[in-house]
Design an enzyme around this catalytic site. Structure first.
Site, PDB file in Angstrom:
ATOM      1  N   LYS A   1       2.395  78.312  37.406  1.00 24.59           N
ATOM      2  CA  LYS A   1       2.799  78.233  38.814  1.00 24.59           C
ATOM      3  C   LYS A   1       3.471  79.540  39.227  1.00 24.59           C
ATOM      4  CE  LYS A   1       7.229  76.160  37.509  1.00 24.59           C
ATOM      5  NZ  LYS A   1       7.924  74.877  37.270  1.00 24.59           N
TER       6      LYS A   1
ATOM      7  N   ARG B   1      14.193  64.624  41.213  1.00 25.62           N
ATOM      8  CA  ARG B   1      13.255  65.402  42.008  1.00 25.62           C
ATOM      9  C   ARG B   1      12.089  64.444  42.252  1.00 25.62           C
ATOM     10  NH1 ARG B   1      11.403  71.259  39.746  1.00 25.62           N
ATOM     11  NH2 ARG B   1       9.655  70.072  38.907  1.00 25.62           N
TER      12      ARG B   1
ATOM     13  N   MET C   1      15.716  98.481  51.827  1.00 23.74           N
ATOM     14  CA  MET C   1      14.470  97.715  51.942  1.00 23.74           C
ATOM     15  C   MET C   1      13.357  98.335  51.094  1.00 23.74           C
ATOM     16  SD  MET C   1      12.396  96.515  55.352  1.00 23.74           S
ATOM     17  CE  MET C   1      13.836  95.827  56.137  1.00 23.74           C
TER      18      MET C   1
ATOM     19  N   TYR D   1      23.325 103.306  52.604  1.00 20.39           N
ATOM     20  CA  TYR D   1      23.947 102.622  53.746  1.00 20.39           C
ATOM     21  C   TYR D   1      25.362 102.184  53.399  1.00 20.39           C
ATOM     22  CZ  TYR D   1      19.226 102.269  55.690  1.00 20.39           C
ATOM     23  OH  TYR D   1      17.982 102.529  56.183  1.00 20.39           O
TER      24      TYR D   1
HETATM   25  C1  LIG Z   1       8.221  74.674  35.921  1.00 17.90           C
HETATM   26  C2  LIG Z   1       7.942  73.454  35.164  1.00 17.90           C
HETATM   27  C3  LIG Z   1       7.729  73.512  33.779  1.00 17.90           C
HETATM   28  C4  LIG Z   1       7.927  74.770  32.962  1.00 17.90           C
HETATM   29  O1  LIG Z   1       9.296  75.044  32.785  1.00 17.90           O
HETATM   30  P1  LIG Z   1       9.789  76.275  31.871  1.00 17.90           P
HETATM   31  O2  LIG Z   1      11.261  76.092  31.776  1.00 17.90           O
HETATM   32  O3  LIG Z   1       9.434  77.502  32.639  1.00 17.90           O
HETATM   33  O4  LIG Z   1       9.080  76.204  30.586  1.00 17.90           O
HETATM   34  C5  LIG Z   1       7.339  72.348  33.151  1.00 17.90           C
HETATM   35  N1  LIG Z   1       7.182  71.192  33.831  1.00 17.90           N
HETATM   36  C6  LIG Z   1       7.402  71.091  35.152  1.00 17.90           C
HETATM   37  C7  LIG Z   1       7.220  69.796  35.831  1.00 17.90           C
HETATM   38  C8  LIG Z   1       7.796  72.221  35.863  1.00 17.90           C
HETATM   39  O5  LIG Z   1       8.032  72.127  37.169  1.00 17.90           O
END
Ligand SMILES: *Cc1c(COP(=O)(O)O)cnc(C)c1O
Length: 413
Positions: A42, A143, A335, A287
């Site tokens: 991701k 969550r 920036m 700045y």
């Molecule tokens: C991001 C995530 C992971 C991976 O977590 P890491 O700490 O980066 O290994 C695994 N499972 C879910 C549901 C996640 O959102």
């Protein structure tokens, strides 16, 4: 150099593909026999660049976890284009009903996390497809996911959708494994998981549905320190990229495994020096004139700033490697620029490559250390390196280079 619109982008990210092979083999060495290695890609592969990393990561992973349908579909297209056997893919993020139908057609599994999935299931039914789903249980992260006691009501729609939905797995996500060395809450989460899993299996058998479920609970930290969490597959994210989830995880690994293996960071972030200048005592920099030269000073101006993802919080806090020397960021991060004091570095000039994250000679700046100075974590630092910064895969070791600074984006993809 790569272009954004018409503007040249000066910094680039280098990816060491060999690091992925090293890190996945370290992770596999920690898993219980029979547990498969899933990888989480991701956030554009944690900011490393999905398109650049996938060709290296794909053969190293048993399962691929993504958050968006777009990423899943892009991977399927890549597999077809390269005549590569498809890997199991699970989308762990939220999807629209249309996206669920598309995923089903591409044999991409999705997560059911709440009762709202009824609409998605009906869309699959109307489209005449079967979607493989993993049921997410909320066992203490608060969550997404069903509380075990809400499962029965939350999955009531399963009865009406026949073969459009096939329950393939059950999962949860830990809240604090990487924050502690004593896993009391994680163990309670695992107990809640077992309870929810029993409820789910009972529901499935009562509905005459198969109850062979892939079980997965562990992200990197749990995969490394909490063997009871391994289940059928782990979802390793940060560790794939060679970054430890936390200091506590490293301590935990020493306690559990007796030794701490090395992970190899896959990412380096570099930028060529734009200008070098000598200024007299008393000259302010940047700045707000927040830094003033206390000695005759050699400054290097780097064409990278918070637009590119270098945290402004590193104003007067960060360090950059120049010619193998650690040089302080002086004044505010701007920036599109930052300024470093290179007085104590060997002679440098415009075009010489500075390292924001990564190794240069004997020195290294870890994403972890830099993030800590910026008041954040390395997860955020690497995923916030802006999308317009080119990601370049280095040639495999043994073919060229020494892994140090000096590789440019020229001639790469
Ligand atoms: C991001 C995530 C992971 C991976 O977590 P890491 O700490 O980066 O290994 C695994 N499972 C879910 C549901 C996640 O959102």
């Amino acid at each position: 150099m790569a272009e954004v619109g018409t503007a040249a982008v000066a910094s680039w990210v280098e990816i060491d593909g060999d690091a992925f092979a090293h890190n996945t083999s370290v992770l596999r060495g920690m898993l219980l026999p029979g547990c498969r290695l899933g990888g989480v890609i991701k956030g554009d592969a944690y900011g490393h660049g999905l398109r650049v990393c996938l060709p290296v990561l794909h053969p190293l992973l048993d399962v691929i976890h993504v958050v968006t349908a777009q990423d899943a579909l892009w991977i399927r297209a890549w597999e077809r284009a390269h005549d590569v056997a498809p890997r199991p893919i699970l989308v762990i993020g939220v999807l629209s009903p249309d996206e669920v139908v598309t995923c089903a057609r591409e044999d991409v599994a999705v997560v059911v996390a709440d009762a709202g999935f009824a609409a998605h299931a009906r869309a699959a039914q109307a489209a005449g497809v079967t979607v493989g789903v993993h049921v997410h249980l909320d066992t203490g992260l608060s969550r997404e996911g069903f509380l075990p006691e809400d499962l029965e009501a939350g999955l009531a729609w399963l009865d009406g959708v026949g073969g459009a939905v096939r329950v393939d797995g059950v999962m949860m996500h830990f809240a604090n494994v990487e924050d502690v060395t004593e896993q009391a809450w994680a163990r309670q989460q695992l107990e809640r998981f077992l309870e929810g899993e029993r409820v789910l299996r009972a529901l499935l058998s009562a509905a005459g549905r198969p109850a062979t479920l892939v079980r997965h609970t562990a992200a990197s930290a749990a995969a490394m320190v909490l063997a009871p969490s391994h289940g059928d597959v782990v979802r390793a994210g940060i560790s794939l990229y060679g970054l430890w989830p936390s200091r506590e995880t490293r301590i935990g690994v020493r306690l559990v495994h007796g030794t701490v293996p090395s992970l190899r960071p896959a990412l380096a972030w570099r930028v060529p020096i734009q200008a070098v200048k000598s200024v007299p005592v008393g000259t302010p920099v940047g700045y707000g004139c927040t830094w003033v030269a206390a000695r005759p000073t050699q400054l290097a101006v780097l064409p990278v700033g918070y637009f590119d993802g270098y945290p402004r919080a590193l104003s007067n806090q960060g360090h950059v490697l120049v010619a193998g020397a650690r040089c302080p960021v002086v004044g505010r991060v701007m920036m599109n620029h930052l300024v470093v004091d290179v007085t104590d570095a060997p002679a440098v000039g415009p075009g010489d490559v500075a390292t924001l994250v990564g190794r240069d000679g004997a020195e290294a700046i870890s994403a972890d250390a830099l993030a800590t100075r910026a008041g954040t974590i390395h997860y955020e630092l690497v995923t916030r390196i802006a999308a317009h910064v080119p990601r370049i895969l280095l040639p495999p070791s043994g073919t060229a280079g020494d892994g140090g600074a000096g590789h440019g984006p020229e001639g790469s993809t």
